[in-house]
Design an enzyme around this catalytic site. Structure first.
Site, PDB file in Angstrom:
ATOM      1  N   HIS A 186      26.144  -5.467   2.739  1.00 38.81           N
ATOM      2  CA  HIS A 186      25.477  -5.812   1.473  1.00 38.81           C
ATOM      3  C   HIS A 186      25.491  -7.304   1.165  1.00 38.81           C
ATOM      4  CE1 HIS A 186      25.421  -1.558   0.957  1.00 38.81           C
ATOM      5  NE2 HIS A 186      26.721  -1.476   0.765  1.00 38.81           N
ATOM      6  N   GLU A 243      23.814   4.864  -8.723  1.00 45.75           N
ATOM      7  CA  GLU A 243      22.397   4.624  -8.447  1.00 45.75           C
ATOM      8  C   GLU A 243      21.973   5.484  -7.282  1.00 45.75           C
ATOM      9  OE1 GLU A 243      21.720   0.521  -7.493  1.00 45.75           O
ATOM     10  OE2 GLU A 243      21.725  -0.094  -9.580  1.00 45.75           O
ATOM     11  N   ARG A 285      22.484 -17.581 -12.191  1.00 45.47           N
ATOM     12  CA  ARG A 285      22.995 -18.832 -11.603  1.00 45.47           C
ATOM     13  C   ARG A 285      22.052 -19.280 -10.504  1.00 45.47           C
ATOM     14  NH1 ARG A 285      24.166 -16.469  -6.788  1.00 45.47           N
ATOM     15  NH2 ARG A 285      25.100 -14.391  -6.889  1.00 45.47           N
ATOM     16  N   LYS A 323      25.709  -6.081 -15.178  1.00 49.68           N
ATOM     17  CA  LYS A 323      24.765  -5.129 -14.578  1.00 49.68           C
ATOM     18  C   LYS A 323      24.376  -4.016 -15.540  1.00 49.68           C
ATOM     19  CE  LYS A 323      26.642  -5.937  -9.990  1.00 49.68           C
ATOM     20  NZ  LYS A 323      26.038  -5.862  -8.693  1.00 49.68           N
TER      21      LYS A 323
HETATM   22  P1  ADP Z   1      26.054  -7.429  -5.617  1.00 52.47           P
HETATM   23  O1  ADP Z   1      25.960  -7.832  -7.042  1.00 52.47           O
HETATM   24  O2  ADP Z   1      27.423  -7.038  -5.203  1.00 52.47           O
HETATM   25  O3  ADP Z   1      25.395  -8.408  -4.693  1.00 52.47           O
HETATM   26  P2  ADP Z   1      23.678  -5.740  -5.640  1.00 52.47           P
HETATM   27  O4  ADP Z   1      23.482  -4.685  -6.655  1.00 52.47           O
HETATM   28  O5  ADP Z   1      22.907  -6.995  -5.798  1.00 52.47           O
HETATM   29  O6  ADP Z   1      25.233  -6.049  -5.513  1.00 52.47           O
HETATM   30  O7  ADP Z   1      23.358  -5.135  -4.203  1.00 52.47           O
HETATM   31  C1  ADP Z   1      23.581  -5.854  -3.020  1.00 52.47           C
HETATM   32  C2  ADP Z   1      22.896  -5.127  -1.881  1.00 52.47           C
HETATM   33  O8  ADP Z   1      23.417  -3.802  -1.749  1.00 52.47           O
HETATM   34  C3  ADP Z   1      21.395  -4.938  -2.050  1.00 52.47           C
HETATM   35  O9  ADP Z   1      20.652  -6.044  -1.650  1.00 52.47           O
HETATM   36  C4  ADP Z   1      21.159  -3.730  -1.161  1.00 52.47           C
HETATM   37  O10 ADP Z   1      21.107  -4.067   0.201  1.00 52.47           O
HETATM   38  C5  ADP Z   1      22.391  -2.890  -1.393  1.00 52.47           C
HETATM   39  N1  ADP Z   1      22.146  -1.946  -2.510  1.00 52.47           N
HETATM   40  C6  ADP Z   1      22.545  -2.063  -3.781  1.00 52.47           C
HETATM   41  N2  ADP Z   1      22.130  -1.019  -4.520  1.00 52.47           N
HETATM   42  C7  ADP Z   1      21.430  -0.213  -3.702  1.00 52.47           C
HETATM   43  C8  ADP Z   1      20.725   1.012  -3.858  1.00 52.47           C
HETATM   44  N3  ADP Z   1      20.677   1.625  -5.029  1.00 52.47           N
HETATM   45  N4  ADP Z   1      20.104   1.546  -2.777  1.00 52.47           N
HETATM   46  C9  ADP Z   1      20.157   0.918  -1.581  1.00 52.47           C
HETATM   47  N5  ADP Z   1      20.801  -0.236  -1.368  1.00 52.47           N
HETATM   48  C10 ADP Z   1      21.435  -0.803  -2.404  1.00 52.47           C
END
Ligand code: ADP
Length: 501
Positions: free
Chosen positions: A237, A202, A293, A118
């Protein structure tokens, strides 16, 4: 790499079955690298060859790099498909496979490091001027600095584990008074779950939609996108319902986001199938991360585009697949996927384990089921409780929603509870029907899960209907099903075990 004839599958459940089917169509043999617990699974029955790589706990089998490679080599495989989850985004595994002479069906280890990590992905995107969620991903991890950065970003802020994934390792800071505690707790969790306490920050976008683009890099180095999916329906999430294409994008947004996805994939020298995830809020989009992936929700893209992403991955790994530039792919109609979990929706989604009785997925045009377990298989607590995915396609989104509700109502899973009634409620919710749901949809509308109905007449009627269906299915003589016929503990018709919930 060159041609191969035998593919090892470093995964389990429905994705292992999906890979086996793609291999069968390409005339390739398969080797299932499985744990002791997965001898009773559909993938085990379907694979050409199988080898046990360790006991049930994932650290000793599915996450054990050495065991997977040794298993693949011992069985004469020349390639490894990692599926999703487990080792699929592990650059070290990809590298070790290649070093052992096994073709890793996925991007190069370097591309996984650059895009899959990330923090490094954000650095690359920042350099290229791509739109990111405002935040901090610096090396200084002292509490003092992180607190200052939280203030600079402005509340609410989300703390994430740099090595995290699967929706885990995230902490929300709503007020400055809880910042220190949330940061420290995120660091502790990151260390214990992912082996690294590095976190990043973030801005938390509190009314965002989750939109992602399927990218694909062919063997010539060309990266393109295969349109978008919306995955805003999430619990903690984690996605539950996904669709293609997103009902929320204008043509202009779609074009711009698609361009960003392709730019990032090209910069990362991406090969094979990947996903670029975004958050969309108030008409603006922000890059979230790249998943290097195949994605759980890949079937919805396949349905609207008429492609087979797993075959494409395999062919690309054999240097066989070359995009034909004249072949313009345009999404048609609408596709929805529901993840079916063995869990009890009336008890906060607690996993439901046990022996599967009769399982019936209702057939019909443009209905597709991806499942890894059948009658007689046991759902254990060792792994993710997802037992199947139902995917439908129809000409329009409203029709696809209707079809999915029909499918879920007609589906039968005896022996364990499933989240089927929960899914039906979500699909029928006005916000979902309108397509206006954000990632907080579940939190807002189903915070306490589902409530059991206490209407006695309704319960009796449903019980009768379900009993008739049970008898009609001819499952009466099946021990697993009889076992599952034990009445539920509450008066909810859905809670009665025999209507798999
Ligand atoms: P992971 O890799 O654990 O799946 P992600 O970064 O893809 O984590 O985030 C998964 C979910 O978490 C997103 O789809 C969203 O719903 C929530 N999320 C992540 N970052 C944010 C953010 N900055 N603001 C709001 N929701 C977030």
């Amino acid at each position: 790499m060159s041609k191969f004839t035998r593919v090892a599958i470093a995964n389990r459940g429905e994705v292992a079955v999906r890979i086996i089917k793609a291999c069968e169509e390409l005339g390739l043999e398969t080797v299932l690298l499985h744990s002791e617990a997965d001898v009773n699974s559909r993938a085990y029955r379907m694979a050409t060859h199988k080898v046990c790589i360790g006991p049930a706990p994932t650290a000793e089998s599915y996450l054990n790099i050495e065991a997977n490679i040794q298993g693949a080599l011992a069985m004469g495989a020349q390639a490894v498909h990692p599926g999703f989850g487990f080792l699929s985004e592990n650059a070290h595994f990809a590298q070790q496979c290649e070093q052992a002479g096994l073709t890793f069906i996925g991007p190069s280890a370097d591309a996984i490091r650059t895009l899959g990590d990330k923090v490094s992905c954000k650095a690359l995107a920042k350099k290229a001027g791509l739109p990111l969620v405002p935040g901090y991903e610096g090396e200084d991890q002292t509490l003092n600095t992180l607190m200052k950065e939280v203030e600079a970003i402005g509340l609410p802020v989300i703390v994430k584990a740099a090595a995290g994934g699967g929706g885990r390792g995230m902490k929300l800071i709503k007020q400055m008074s809880e910042a220190a505690e949330q940061i420290e707790s995120a660091q502790r969790e990151a260390k214990s779950a992912f082996g690294s306490e590095v976190v990043f920050l973030e801005k938390y976008l509190d009314r965002a939609k989750h939109i992602e683009f399927q990218i694909f890099g062919d063997s010539t180095g060309k990266v393109m996108h295969l349109f978008d999916r919306e995955c805003s329906v999430q619990r903690r999430h984690q996605k539950i319902i996904e669709e293609a294409t997103s009902p929320s994008l204008t043509e202009e947004l779609r074009r711009k986001m698609g361009e960003v996805a392709v730019t990032l994939g090209t910069l990362g020298k991406y090969k094979g199938a990947g996903t670029v995830e975004f958050l969309l809020q108030d008409g603006k989009f922000y890059l979230l991360e790249v998943n290097t992936r195949l994605q759980v929700e890949h079937p919805v893209t396949e349905e609207v585009l008429g492609v087979d992403l797993v075959k494409m991955q395999i062919l690309t790994a054999q240097n066989q697949f070359v995009w034909n530039d004249n072949e313009v792919r345009i999404p048609r109609g609408h596709s929805i996927e529901c993840r079916i979990y063995a869990e009890n929706s009336y008890m906060g989604g607690v996993p439901s384990t046990g022996l599967l009785g009769t399982v019936h997925w209702p057939e019909g045009p443009r209905r597709r089921y991806e499942f890894g377990f059948e009658k007689g298989d046991t759902i254990t607590s060792y792994y993710d409780p997802m037992i199947a995915k139902a995917i439908v396609w129809d000409e329009s989104r409203p029709r696809a929603i209707e079809k999915m509700i029909r499918v879920l109502k007609d589906a039968t899973v005896f022996g364990v509870h499933t989240n089927i009634p929960y899914l039906i409620e979500i699909l029928s919710h006005p916000e979902f029907v309108d397509g206006t749901m954000t990632t907080r949809f579940i939190e807002k509308n189903f915070a306490e899960g589902l409530k059991a109905t206490h209407n006695e007449d309704e319960r009796k009627k449903l019980s009768q209907d379900i009993y008739k269906k049970f008898i009609a299915s001819g499952a009466g003589a099946d021990a697993g099903s009889l076992n599952a016929l034990t009445p539920g503990q509450t008066n909810s018709p859905w809670l009665s075990h025999w209507r798999g919930i």
